[in-house]
Design an enzyme around this catalytic site. Structure first.
Site, PDB file in Angstrom:
ATOM      1  N   ARG A 195       0.953  -1.149   0.107  1.00 29.32           N
ATOM      2  CA  ARG A 195       0.180   0.002  -0.097  1.00 29.32           C
ATOM      3  C   ARG A 195       0.912   1.283   0.033  1.00 29.32           C
ATOM      4  NH1 ARG A 195      -4.557  -1.951   4.316  1.00 29.32           N
ATOM      5  NH2 ARG A 195      -4.932  -4.118   3.250  1.00 29.32           N
ATOM      6  N   ARG A 255       1.931   1.162  10.065  1.00 26.64           N
ATOM      7  CA  ARG A 255       1.618   1.466   8.738  1.00 26.64           C
ATOM      8  C   ARG A 255       2.839   1.529   7.696  1.00 26.64           C
ATOM      9  NH1 ARG A 255      -2.927   4.353   7.615  1.00 26.64           N
ATOM     10  NH2 ARG A 255      -3.405   5.040   9.970  1.00 26.64           N
ATOM     11  N   GLU A 271      -6.617  -0.325  15.257  1.00 21.78           N
ATOM     12  CA  GLU A 271      -7.208  -1.223  14.376  1.00 21.78           C
ATOM     13  C   GLU A 271      -6.311  -2.321  13.999  1.00 21.78           C
ATOM     14  OE1 GLU A 271      -8.520  -1.700   9.802  1.00 21.78           O
ATOM     15  OE2 GLU A 271      -8.332   0.329  10.796  1.00 21.78           O
ATOM     16  N   SER A 304     -10.227  -5.626  10.065  1.00 19.81           N
ATOM     17  CA  SER A 304     -11.678  -5.189   9.721  1.00 19.81           C
ATOM     18  C   SER A 304     -12.248  -6.222   9.101  1.00 19.81           C
ATOM     19  CB  SER A 304     -11.729  -3.937   8.777  1.00 19.81           C
ATOM     20  OG  SER A 304     -11.091  -2.775   9.110  1.00 19.81           O
ATOM     21  N   ARG A 347       1.114  -5.713  12.797  1.00 19.62           N
ATOM     22  CA  ARG A 347       0.362  -5.150  14.008  1.00 19.62           C
ATOM     23  C   ARG A 347       0.012  -6.172  15.133  1.00 19.62           C
ATOM     24  NH1 ARG A 347      -3.964  -0.710  11.724  1.00 19.62           N
ATOM     25  NH2 ARG A 347      -2.302   0.237  10.264  1.00 19.62           N
TER      26      ARG A 347
END
Length: 431
Positions: free
Chosen positions: A263, A278, A350, A353, A391
């Protein structure tokens, strides 16, 4: 991709639903496109019928020995008109497709209003965030002091927002992936796939990454082919069945894969620049389900529980929230976020999801269903992270740190690591 007629149907209340997520549906433009498409199709049908009659008239007149020059000219003009209408039809279809591909999914009515996480609804919390009698370090300090994480050399190799794991860190990363996959394949009934990390534009479009998020993707090519690096295994897993008709009696299909994810994080610079939260490249175990559309809501609860399971096994404190309508992803109609406790930040962040996209992705990817009786049925697609390696590693080392700088390994993970702790110097205590 949406059905334009349903978006314009007052009964679906699509414009109002989309306003809840901050999207203004241009119903005037959409209505004009749909109306003109119908007119062009009708005019084309009429012109083709007239052309067929004109051709018959030319043949009949020729058989009678009459002058057919004028009839031939009329037939020629009709063919020209047919070509013009076909060109206009293609143009309108292309414009309509471009319009519809940019319209996000309709949020479910049960979602709370709002556009940020502060409006989210907490569903449950699990575990107790650890309390320390010392000042806890963040994962960067823990990892770099022990030598299991090297961000400086990663930057030398690739630039910022990449990571190098070493020794026990690399083993821990590998162990987490195997641990997640074993839970999902052995206990939750998922079929594991090994997938390409490069996919086509059509594949990206099928799950909604394109055209909306092109700036967030890494694009490359092989020879004369344009390809994109996947941001999540959801993309190839859903598109495995693009342009297929699935037997409804074989649903649900449960798929999982461990892949690298890429990403660009466009627009996010300045946020989470330290550490692993990130990254431009990270690895993740993804969960995807394809189910009968009428069963998607219950399937969401199931896939959510599957994503939570590894966190519970690892003893990591977390919570589940239902996102508000304005904060769900482009392809989702409802999303739960799982947020894990990060001691150094004293907050939940987070980690997964879980989303029900309804028929939004399956329509784009042209995935359909059919029963044994021959009746068609809609197929829905769902996805959840189960889980991201980086994460999870952040939460694991921070929640399990000790005053001397060592890091405990959760008991459930020890069979995969072969050690019970990582010492401050990067060595390990073998199991």
């Amino acid at each position: 991709m949406h059905d334009a007629r349903l978006l314009l149907d007052p009964g679906t209340d699509a414009a109002a639903k989309l306003r809840r997520r901050g999207y203004v549906l241009d119903t005037d433009r959409l209505g004009k496109l749909v109306s003109r498409r119908s007119e062009v199709i009708s005019e084309g049908d009429q012109a083709r019928a007239q052309s067929k009659k004109a051709a018959a008239d030319v043949q009949a007149a020729a058989r009678r020995g009459e002058d057919i020059a004028e009839l031939r000219e009329q037939a020629r003009q009709l063919k020209v008109r047919i070509g013009e209408l076909e060109d206009e039809h293609r143009r309108i279809e292309a414009e309509l497709t471009e319009f519809l591909l940019a319209v996000p999914n309709l949020p479910l009515d049960e979602l709370p209003d709002g556009a940020t996480e502060e409006f989210a609804e907490q569903i449950r919390a699990w575990g107790t965030p650890p309390e320390f009698d010392f000042t806890p370090l963040d994962h960067v300090d823990l990892g770099e002091r022990s030598g299991i994480l090297d961000l400086n050399r990663a930057t030398k190799l690739s630039g910022p927002r990449f990571a190098v794991f070493k020794g026990a860190g690399a083993r821990l990363e590998r162990a987490l992936a195997a641990f997640f996959l074993d839970i999902h394949t052995r206990e939750h009934g998922y079929t594991e796939f090994s997938l390409p990390a490069l996919v086509t534009r059509q594949t990206m479009t099928g799950t909604g990454q394109l055209p909306k998020f092109e700036e967030d993707l890494f694009r490359t090519g092989v020879a004369d082919r344009e390809l994109f690096l996947i941001p999540t295994a959801e993309v190839p897993l859903v598109n495995l069945h693009a342009d297929e008709i699935l037997p409804l009696e074989e649903l649900p299909l449960r798929y999982t894969a461990h892949t690298p994810c890429f990403r660009s994080e466009a627009g996010s610079y300045g946020r989470d620049t330290r550490g692993l939260i990130r990254q431009h490249e990270f690895s993740k175990v993804e969960l995807v389900q394809l189910v009968a559309a009428e069963k998607s809501r219950e399937a969401l609860e199931e896939i959510l529980s599957h994503a939570e399971a590894p966190l519970r096994r690892l003893g990591l404190a977390y919570r589940v929230i239902k996102l508000p309508a304005g904060d769900i992803g482009f392809s989702a109609q409802i999303t739960y976020d799982i947020e894990v406790w990060i001691p150094s930040q004293q907050t939940y962040r987070e980690i997964s999801s879980a989303s029900d996209t309804g028929t939004f992705q399956t329509r784009r990817a042209n995935i359909r269903g059919k029963g044994k009786d021959g009746k068609r049925g809609a197929v829905a697609a769902l996805n959840a992270s189960g889980l991201p390696i980086g994460r999870t590693l952040v939460a694991l080392v921070e929640q399990n740190q000790r005053a001397d700088g060592s890091i405990g390994v959760p008991e459930a993970l020890v069979p995969y690591t072969g050690f019970t702790e990582i010492k401050p110097d990067g060595s390990v205590t073998l199991a």
